[in-house]
Design a protein around this motif. Structure first.
Motif, PDB file in Angstrom:
ATOM      1  N   LEU A 100      97.728  32.870  67.020  1.00 25.70           N
ATOM      2  CA  LEU A 100      97.360  33.859  68.042  1.00 25.70           C
ATOM      3  C   LEU A 100      95.904  34.283  67.878  1.00 25.70           C
ATOM      4  O   LEU A 100      95.173  34.398  68.866  1.00 25.70           O
ATOM      5  CB  LEU A 100      98.279  35.074  67.958  1.00 25.70           C
ATOM      6  N   GLN A 101      95.463  34.480  66.648  1.00 25.83           N
ATOM      7  CA  GLN A 101      94.077  34.891  66.412  1.00 25.83           C
ATOM      8  C   GLN A 101      93.097  33.839  66.934  1.00 25.83           C
ATOM      9  O   GLN A 101      92.063  34.176  67.510  1.00 25.83           O
ATOM     10  CB  GLN A 101      93.833  35.166  64.923  1.00 25.83           C
ATOM     11  N   GLN A 102      93.444  32.584  66.764  1.00 28.30           N
ATOM     12  CA  GLN A 102      92.583  31.511  67.270  1.00 28.30           C
ATOM     13  C   GLN A 102      92.588  31.486  68.799  1.00 28.30           C
ATOM     14  O   GLN A 102      91.545  31.277  69.433  1.00 28.30           O
ATOM     15  CB  GLN A 102      93.039  30.155  66.720  1.00 28.30           C
ATOM     16  N   LEU A 103      93.753  31.695  69.397  1.00 35.75           N
ATOM     17  CA  LEU A 103      93.847  31.721  70.858  1.00 35.75           C
ATOM     18  C   LEU A 103      93.070  32.906  71.438  1.00 35.75           C
ATOM     19  O   LEU A 103      92.465  32.788  72.507  1.00 35.75           O
ATOM     20  CB  LEU A 103      95.307  31.779  71.301  1.00 35.75           C
ATOM     21  N   LEU A 104      93.084  34.025  70.741  1.00 36.85           N
ATOM     22  CA  LEU A 104      92.334  35.194  71.208  1.00 36.85           C
ATOM     23  C   LEU A 104      90.832  34.924  71.152  1.00 36.85           C
ATOM     24  O   LEU A 104      90.088  35.365  72.039  1.00 36.85           O
ATOM     25  CB  LEU A 104      92.699  36.436  70.395  1.00 36.85           C
ATOM     26  N   GLN A 105      90.388  34.180  70.135  1.00 36.17           N
ATOM     27  CA  GLN A 105      88.974  33.800  70.084  1.00 36.17           C
ATOM     28  C   GLN A 105      88.616  32.893  71.252  1.00 36.17           C
ATOM     29  O   GLN A 105      87.565  33.043  71.869  1.00 36.17           O
ATOM     30  CB  GLN A 105      88.649  33.100  68.758  1.00 36.17           C
ATOM     31  N   LEU A 106      89.503  31.957  71.568  1.00 31.24           N
ATOM     32  CA  LEU A 106      89.286  31.073  72.711  1.00 31.24           C
ATOM     33  C   LEU A 106      89.278  31.877  74.005  1.00 31.24           C
ATOM     34  O   LEU A 106      88.445  31.648  74.886  1.00 31.24           O
ATOM     35  CB  LEU A 106      90.364  29.991  72.758  1.00 31.24           C
ATOM     36  N   SER A 107      90.165  32.847  74.111  1.00 33.93           N
ATOM     37  CA  SER A 107      90.219  33.711  75.283  1.00 33.93           C
ATOM     38  C   SER A 107      88.920  34.504  75.431  1.00 33.93           C
ATOM     39  O   SER A 107      88.384  34.651  76.542  1.00 33.93           O
ATOM     40  CB  SER A 107      91.415  34.663  75.161  1.00 33.93           C
ATOM     41  N   ASP A 108      88.403  35.013  74.329  1.00 33.94           N
ATOM     42  CA  ASP A 108      87.117  35.732  74.361  1.00 33.94           C
ATOM     43  C   ASP A 108      86.005  34.812  74.833  1.00 33.94           C
ATOM     44  O   ASP A 108      85.166  35.199  75.653  1.00 33.94           O
ATOM     45  CB  ASP A 108      86.773  36.296  72.973  1.00 33.94           C
ATOM     46  N   TRP A 109      85.990  33.589  74.320  1.00 33.74           N
ATOM     47  CA  TRP A 109      84.972  32.627  74.737  1.00 33.74           C
ATOM     48  C   TRP A 109      85.076  32.367  76.235  1.00 33.74           C
ATOM     49  O   TRP A 109      84.074  32.345  76.947  1.00 33.74           O
ATOM     50  CB  TRP A 109      85.126  31.314  73.960  1.00 33.74           C
ATOM     51  N   ALA A 110      86.305  32.177  76.721  1.00 31.97           N
ATOM     52  CA  ALA A 110      86.514  31.910  78.147  1.00 31.97           C
ATOM     53  C   ALA A 110      86.026  33.084  78.993  1.00 31.97           C
ATOM     54  O   ALA A 110      85.363  32.887  80.017  1.00 31.97           O
ATOM     55  CB  ALA A 110      87.985  31.630  78.419  1.00 31.97           C
ATOM     56  N   SER A 111      86.306  34.290  78.568  1.00 36.88           N
ATOM     57  CA  SER A 111      85.857  35.474  79.315  1.00 36.88           C
ATOM     58  C   SER A 111      84.338  35.572  79.330  1.00 36.88           C
ATOM     59  O   SER A 111      83.740  35.874  80.362  1.00 36.88           O
ATOM     60  CB  SER A 111      86.438  36.748  78.688  1.00 36.88           C
ATOM     61  N   GLN A 112      83.712  35.299  78.202  1.00 38.00           N
ATOM     62  CA  GLN A 112      82.257  35.407  78.098  1.00 38.00           C
ATOM     63  C   GLN A 112      81.539  34.311  78.877  1.00 38.00           C
ATOM     64  O   GLN A 112      80.405  34.496  79.311  1.00 38.00           O
ATOM     65  CB  GLN A 112      81.828  35.353  76.630  1.00 38.00           C
ATOM     66  N   ASN A 113      82.181  33.173  79.060  1.00 42.64           N
ATOM     67  CA  ASN A 113      81.512  32.023  79.669  1.00 42.64           C
ATOM     68  C   ASN A 113      82.077  31.612  81.024  1.00 42.64           C
ATOM     69  O   ASN A 113      81.651  30.592  81.581  1.00 42.64           O
ATOM     70  CB  ASN A 113      81.571  30.839  78.703  1.00 42.64           C
ATOM     71  N   LEU A 114      82.974  32.407  81.577  1.00 44.69           N
ATOM     72  CA  LEU A 114      83.605  32.055  82.842  1.00 44.69           C
ATOM     73  C   LEU A 114      82.586  31.841  83.949  1.00 44.69           C
ATOM     74  O   LEU A 114      82.652  30.862  84.690  1.00 44.69           O
ATOM     75  CB  LEU A 114      84.619  33.124  83.252  1.00 44.69           C
ATOM     76  N   GLU A 115      81.641  32.727  84.053  1.00 43.70           N
ATOM     77  CA  GLU A 115      80.645  32.624  85.122  1.00 43.70           C
ATOM     78  C   GLU A 115      79.858  31.316  85.017  1.00 43.70           C
ATOM     79  O   GLU A 115      79.643  30.625  86.015  1.00 43.70           O
ATOM     80  CB  GLU A 115      79.697  33.819  85.065  1.00 43.70           C
ATOM     81  N   GLN A 116      79.444  30.958  83.806  1.00 41.97           N
ATOM     82  CA  GLN A 116      78.700  29.713  83.619  1.00 41.97           C
ATOM     83  C   GLN A 116      79.552  28.491  83.963  1.00 41.97           C
ATOM     84  O   GLN A 116      79.062  27.532  84.561  1.00 41.97           O
ATOM     85  CB  GLN A 116      78.207  29.597  82.176  1.00 41.97           C
ATOM     86  N   VAL A 117      80.827  28.519  83.608  1.00 47.96           N
ATOM     87  CA  VAL A 117      81.721  27.405  83.903  1.00 47.96           C
ATOM     88  C   VAL A 117      81.905  27.280  85.414  1.00 47.96           C
ATOM     89  O   VAL A 117      81.842  26.168  85.968  1.00 47.96           O
ATOM     90  CB  VAL A 117      83.079  27.573  83.186  1.00 47.96           C
TER      91      VAL A 117
END
Length: 128
Positions: A100-117
């Motif tokens: 779960l901790q790893q998935l939350l890090q991935l989720s944070d990355w996705a939130s921070q980079n959604l606009e760029q994607v």
């Protein structure tokens, strides 16, 4: 480009061997497993129907298959209480919480980079 250590890990995975990265990503990388882990991590213990109502679009059969797979891999525990009707609760194990901790890090990355994607997807669509 990854580090030399990361590249070696990937290079060590011959197609005929059990590759840890490939095995783990195939098993836990599907959306139903991710959603199940995230919701159990957010809510603690949940009953089957509670979990089913939270995961939009999942069928009863797919949730059953997902929970069995996660239980088999030691990520989810299943507790059956001798009541009428029987009460069954699911929760993450210590191993599941570490994932779960790893998935939350991935989720944070996705939130921070959604606009760029999204911008990159638009650029790509214009080229095609």
């Amino acid at each position: 480009m990854g580090t030399e250590k990361e590249n070696k890990k990937l290079a060590d995975c011959a197609p005929e061997e059990l590759c840890p990265v490939r095995d783990i990503m195939a098993r836990f990388g599907d959306k139903w497993s991710v959603y199940t882990i995230l919701y159990l991590g957010q809510h603690g213990k949940l009953r089957f129907n509670e979990l089913k109502s939270m995961i939009s679009g999942i069928s009863q059969r797919m949730l059953t298959v997902t929970l069995r797979s996660l239980e088999e891999d030691g990520l989810v525990s299943r507790a059956v209480f001798p009541e009428v009707p029987p009460r069954v609760e699911y929760e993450l194990t210590a191993l599941g919480r570490s994932l779960l901790q790893q998935l939350l890090q991935l989720s944070d990355w996705a939130s921070q980079n959604l606009e760029q994607v999204l911008e990159a997807r638009q650029r790509y669509a214009k080229k095609a």
